[in-house]
Write a protein that holds these residues in place. Structure first.
Motif, mmCIF file in Angstrom:
data_model
loop_
_atom_site.group_PDB
_atom_site.id
_atom_site.type_symbol
_atom_site.label_atom_id
_atom_site.label_comp_id
_atom_site.label_asym_id
_atom_site.label_seq_id
_atom_site.Cartn_x
_atom_site.Cartn_y
_atom_site.Cartn_z
ATOM 1 N N SER A 154 0.838 -1.197 0.000
ATOM 2 C CA SER A 154 0.000 0.000 0.000
ATOM 3 C C SER A 154 0.871 1.244 0.000
ATOM 4 O O SER A 154 1.981 1.237 0.520
ATOM 5 C CB SER A 154 -0.938 0.005 1.213
ATOM 6 O OG SER A 154 -0.201 0.116 2.401
ATOM 7 N N VAL A 155 0.351 2.285 -0.623
ATOM 8 C CA VAL A 155 1.044 3.576 -0.665
ATOM 9 C C VAL A 155 0.111 4.572 0.000
ATOM 10 O O VAL A 155 -1.032 4.734 -0.399
ATOM 11 C CB VAL A 155 1.332 4.003 -2.120
ATOM 12 C CG1 VAL A 155 1.979 5.385 -2.142
ATOM 13 C CG2 VAL A 155 2.218 2.988 -2.817
ATOM 14 N N ARG A 156 0.604 5.246 1.041
ATOM 15 C CA ARG A 156 -0.195 6.239 1.754
ATOM 16 C C ARG A 156 0.501 7.595 1.659
ATOM 17 O O ARG A 156 1.692 7.698 1.854
ATOM 18 C CB ARG A 156 -0.357 5.851 3.221
ATOM 19 C CG ARG A 156 -1.078 4.554 3.435
ATOM 20 C CD ARG A 156 -1.266 4.283 4.927
ATOM 21 N NE ARG A 156 -1.750 2.951 5.172
ATOM 22 C CZ ARG A 156 -3.025 2.589 5.089
ATOM 23 N NH1 ARG A 156 -3.928 3.462 4.763
ATOM 24 N NH2 ARG A 156 -3.387 1.350 5.329
ATOM 25 N N ARG A 157 -0.321 8.605 1.398
ATOM 26 C CA ARG A 157 0.189 9.982 1.354
ATOM 27 C C ARG A 157 -0.465 10.747 2.491
ATOM 28 O O ARG A 157 -1.681 10.759 2.609
ATOM 29 C CB ARG A 157 -0.180 10.621 0.024
ATOM 30 C CG ARG A 157 0.551 10.016 -1.145
ATOM 31 C CD ARG A 157 0.004 10.576 -2.463
ATOM 32 N NE ARG A 157 0.750 10.089 -3.592
ATOM 33 C CZ ARG A 157 0.532 8.919 -4.174
ATOM 34 N NH1 ARG A 157 -0.416 8.127 -3.715
ATOM 35 N NH2 ARG A 157 1.253 8.543 -5.206
ATOM 36 N N LYS A 158 0.362 11.389 3.304
ATOM 37 C CA LYS A 158 -0.173 12.165 4.421
ATOM 38 C C LYS A 158 0.825 13.260 4.779
ATOM 39 O O LYS A 158 2.008 12.991 4.966
ATOM 40 C CB LYS A 158 -0.426 11.261 5.630
ATOM 41 C CG LYS A 158 -1.088 11.960 6.787
ATOM 42 C CD LYS A 158 -1.428 10.996 7.889
ATOM 43 C CE LYS A 158 -2.113 11.726 9.015
ATOM 44 N NZ LYS A 158 -2.441 10.850 10.117
ATOM 45 N N SER A 159 0.338 14.463 4.885
ATOM 46 C CA SER A 159 1.160 15.614 5.301
ATOM 47 C C SER A 159 2.421 15.758 4.468
ATOM 48 O O SER A 159 3.494 16.031 4.986
ATOM 49 C CB SER A 159 1.515 15.503 6.780
ATOM 50 O OG SER A 159 0.363 15.415 7.559
ATOM 51 N N GLY A 160 2.296 15.571 3.173
ATOM 52 C CA GLY A 160 3.442 15.759 2.293
ATOM 53 C C GLY A 160 4.448 14.621 2.335
ATOM 54 O O GLY A 160 5.528 14.738 1.773
ATOM 55 N N LYS A 161 4.104 13.532 2.972
ATOM 56 C CA LYS A 161 5.002 12.381 3.034
ATOM 57 C C LYS A 161 4.313 11.170 2.440
ATOM 58 O O LYS A 161 3.091 11.040 2.489
ATOM 59 C CB LYS A 161 5.403 12.092 4.478
ATOM 60 C CG LYS A 161 6.228 13.211 5.080
ATOM 61 C CD LYS A 161 6.710 12.840 6.451
ATOM 62 C CE LYS A 161 7.545 14.005 6.978
ATOM 63 N NZ LYS A 161 8.200 13.667 8.214
ATOM 64 N N VAL A 162 5.112 10.283 1.902
ATOM 65 C CA VAL A 162 4.602 9.060 1.299
ATOM 66 C C VAL A 162 5.159 7.879 2.071
ATOM 67 O O VAL A 162 6.351 7.822 2.369
ATOM 68 C CB VAL A 162 5.026 8.958 -0.185
ATOM 69 C CG1 VAL A 162 4.541 7.654 -0.798
ATOM 70 C CG2 VAL A 162 4.515 10.159 -0.967
ATOM 71 N N THR A 163 4.280 6.946 2.388
ATOM 72 C CA THR A 163 4.698 5.742 3.103
ATOM 73 C C THR A 163 4.332 4.539 2.246
ATOM 74 O O THR A 163 3.176 4.401 1.830
ATOM 75 C CB THR A 163 3.990 5.629 4.470
ATOM 76 O OG1 THR A 163 4.266 6.808 5.211
ATOM 77 C CG2 THR A 163 4.483 4.410 5.230
ATOM 78 N N LEU A 164 5.307 3.718 1.966
ATOM 79 C CA LEU A 164 5.088 2.480 1.233
ATOM 80 C C LEU A 164 5.098 1.356 2.257
ATOM 81 O O LEU A 164 6.089 1.163 2.955
ATOM 82 C CB LEU A 164 6.203 2.278 0.194
ATOM 83 C CG LEU A 164 6.113 1.055 -0.697
ATOM 84 C CD1 LEU A 164 4.868 1.134 -1.567
ATOM 85 C CD2 LEU A 164 7.355 0.941 -1.555
#
Length: 188
Positions: A154-164
Motif C-alpha cells: 500500500s502507498v499512503r500519502r499524508k502531510s506531504g510524506k509518502v509511506t510504502l
C-alpha cells in the motif's frame, strides 16, 4: 491642544479607559489639533510614530468588527494589529466582517442570557480564521492496492510524506513492481 496633551499624559496609566476609547480620542485629536499630521502629534505627545500609528489603526476598525467583542473595553491594539492584514485584503475583509456580524449576534444573545459571552481571544481567533478563508481540503488518503492486493502493498500519502507499506515476506520483484507502479502514478 495643550489641554489634550496634558489629559493624555494623565490618562495613559488609567485602567478605566480602554485602548479603543483612547484610540478614538487620538484619531479625533489628530484631525482637530494636529491637522492630520501624525508625526507632529507623536512628537508633541512624546510617543513614537509607530506606537501612535497602531492606536490610530485601532480607531479605524469598522464598527461591525468592534461590535463582535463583548465590550469596547476588550478591544485592544493587539487585536487591530492581528486583523490589519486581513482587513487590507478585500475578500478577506468581507469574510471577517461577515464573521463579525455572526459573533456580534451571539454576543447580543449572550447579553440576554442565551449562552456565554465570547472572550476577546476567541473573537480574534474566529475573525482571523474567517479572514483566512476555508482551508483547502486535503485529498483523501489514497491507498494503492491495485497491483498487488494479495501481497499487502500500500502507498499512503499524508502531510506531504509518502509511506510504502508491504509485507516482510514480499518478494523483491513484487516490491520493485509496486514501487514502479507508484512512480508511474506520481508522474501522471
Amino acid at each position: 491642544q495643550e489641554a489634550f496633551r496634558l489629559s493624555d499624559i494623565e490618562n495613559r496609566d488609567r485602567e478605566d479607559i480602554s485602548d479603543y476609547e483612547r484610540a478614538r480620542d487620538y484619531a479625533l485629536a489628530l484631525e482637530t489639533y494636529y491637522g492630520g499630521l501624525q508625526k507632529a502629534m507623536a512628537e508633541r505627545l512624546e510617543v513614537s510614530e509607530a506606537w501612535l500609528s497602531r492606536y490610530l489603526q485601532l480607531a479605524r476598525l469598522p464598527d461591525g468588527l468592534v461590535a463582535a467583542f463583548a465590550s469596547v473595553r476588550e478591544v485592544k491594539e493587539l487585536h487591530a494589529r492581528a486583523l490589519k492584514p486581513l482587513l487590507a485584503n478585500p475578500k478577506a475583509r468581507e469574510r471577517v466582517l461577515m464573521a463579525a456580524a455572526v459573533i456580534a449576534a451571539e454576543q447580543a444573545a449572550a447579553r440576554e442570557g442565551q449562552g456565554a459571552m465570547i472572550s476577546a481571544a476567541q473573537v480574534t481567533t474566529r475573525l482571523k480564521s474567517a479572514g483566512q478563508g476555508p482551508r483547502p481540503s486535503r485529498p483523501a488518503e489514497r491507498v494503492s492496492r491495485q497491483v498487488f492486493e494479495e501481497s499487502g502493498v500500500s502507498v499512503r500519502r499524508k502531510s506531504g510524506k509518502v509511506t510504502l507499506e508491504f509485507s516482510e515476506t514480499l518478494s523483491t520483484d513484487a516490491l520493485r513492481a509496486a514501487f514502479d507502479r507508484f512512480l508511474a502514478e506520481r508522474r501522471e
